[in-house]
Design a protein around this motif. Structure first.
Motif, mmCIF file in Angstrom:
data_model
loop_
_atom_site.group_PDB
_atom_site.id
_atom_site.type_symbol
_atom_site.label_atom_id
_atom_site.label_comp_id
_atom_site.label_asym_id
_atom_site.label_seq_id
_atom_site.Cartn_x
_atom_site.Cartn_y
_atom_site.Cartn_z
ATOM 1 N N ARG A 1 131.458 15.601 -36.026
ATOM 2 C CA ARG A 1 131.147 14.993 -37.255
ATOM 3 C C ARG A 1 132.143 15.080 -38.285
ATOM 4 O O ARG A 1 132.904 15.961 -38.628
ATOM 5 N N GLN A 2 131.878 13.848 -39.306
ATOM 6 C CA GLN A 2 132.857 13.752 -40.186
ATOM 7 C C GLN A 2 132.026 13.293 -41.395
ATOM 8 O O GLN A 2 131.345 12.103 -41.346
ATOM 9 N N ALA A 3 131.796 14.135 -42.397
ATOM 10 C CA ALA A 3 131.422 13.644 -43.814
ATOM 11 C C ALA A 3 132.278 13.253 -44.735
ATOM 12 O O ALA A 3 133.750 13.276 -44.379
ATOM 13 N N GLY B 1 135.333 11.901 -46.990
ATOM 14 C CA GLY B 1 136.203 12.723 -47.696
ATOM 15 C C GLY B 1 136.633 13.971 -47.071
ATOM 16 O O GLY B 1 137.418 14.969 -47.637
ATOM 17 N N LYS B 2 136.190 14.350 -45.807
ATOM 18 C CA LYS B 2 136.326 15.487 -44.959
ATOM 19 C C LYS B 2 136.738 15.260 -43.698
ATOM 20 O O LYS B 2 136.931 13.993 -43.317
ATOM 21 N N GLN B 3 137.487 16.329 -43.088
ATOM 22 C CA GLN B 3 137.870 16.064 -41.755
ATOM 23 C C GLN B 3 136.912 16.053 -40.793
ATOM 24 O O GLN B 3 135.927 16.533 -40.974
ATOM 25 N N ARG B 4 137.360 15.589 -39.593
ATOM 26 C CA ARG B 4 136.288 15.566 -38.446
ATOM 27 C C ARG B 4 136.053 17.129 -37.798
ATOM 28 O O ARG B 4 137.335 17.465 -37.337
ATOM 29 N N ASP B 5 134.919 17.560 -37.640
ATOM 30 C CA ASP B 5 134.865 18.877 -37.157
ATOM 31 C C ASP B 5 134.134 19.031 -36.100
ATOM 32 O O ASP B 5 133.222 18.335 -35.610
ATOM 33 N N SER C 1 128.200 26.736 -38.439
ATOM 34 C CA SER C 1 127.209 26.386 -39.631
ATOM 35 C C SER C 1 125.944 25.920 -38.594
ATOM 36 O O SER C 1 124.910 25.519 -39.306
ATOM 37 N N GLU D 1 123.603 19.269 -45.905
ATOM 38 C CA GLU D 1 125.086 19.269 -45.700
ATOM 39 C C GLU D 1 125.324 18.980 -44.147
ATOM 40 O O GLU D 1 126.444 18.844 -43.802
ATOM 41 N N ALA E 1 126.351 13.506 -42.160
ATOM 42 C CA ALA E 1 127.864 12.969 -41.647
ATOM 43 C C ALA E 1 127.717 11.943 -40.646
ATOM 44 O O ALA E 1 126.541 11.357 -40.255
#
Length: 119
Positions: free
Chosen positions: A38-40, A42-46, A62, A88, A91
């Motif tokens: 998933r990618q939110a 402004g964030k990296q893909r995790d 998480s 949270e 994403a």
């Protein structure tokens, strides 16, 4: 070649549930690992969760206890059941398939599906 396509995203209230599906096609017998990332904004893909016949399942800290990844071999589909969703978790969720051959990992990504959890 492998193609993957996601479905099942949407808008849900905090505490709710969603089920994502990923349909694989093409050379599916060559796939070694499938997973969800998933990618939110402004964030990296995790990594969220992965599944393989050799290593079983793995989850990001998480989502442990809330998300479950499973595979339906008959339908070449990988599912992600998500419960107790939190804001949270919002994403774009991507399906990923990995194939290992001749010392190289090959990756295939879907277009992504939006999951939005409102508070």
């Amino acid at each position: 070649q492998v193609q993957v396509a996601e479905s099942g995203g949407g808008l849900v209230q905090a505490g709710g549930s969603l089920r994502l599906s990923c349909a694989a096609s093409g050379s599916t017998d060559s796939i070694n690992v499938m997973g969800w990332y998933r990618q939110a904004p402004g964030k990296q893909r995790d990594m969220v969760a992965t599944i393989s016949s050799t290593d079983g399942t793995a989850y990001a800290d998480s989502v442990k206890g809330r998300f479950t990844i499973s595979i339906d071999h008959a339908k070449n589909t990988v599912n992600l059941q998500m419960i107790s969703l939190k804001p949270e978790d919002t994403a774009v969720y991507y399906c990923n398939a990995k194939h290992y051959a001749a010392g190289t990992w090959y990756e295939y990504w879907g277009q992504g599906t939006q999951v939005t959890v409102s508070s």
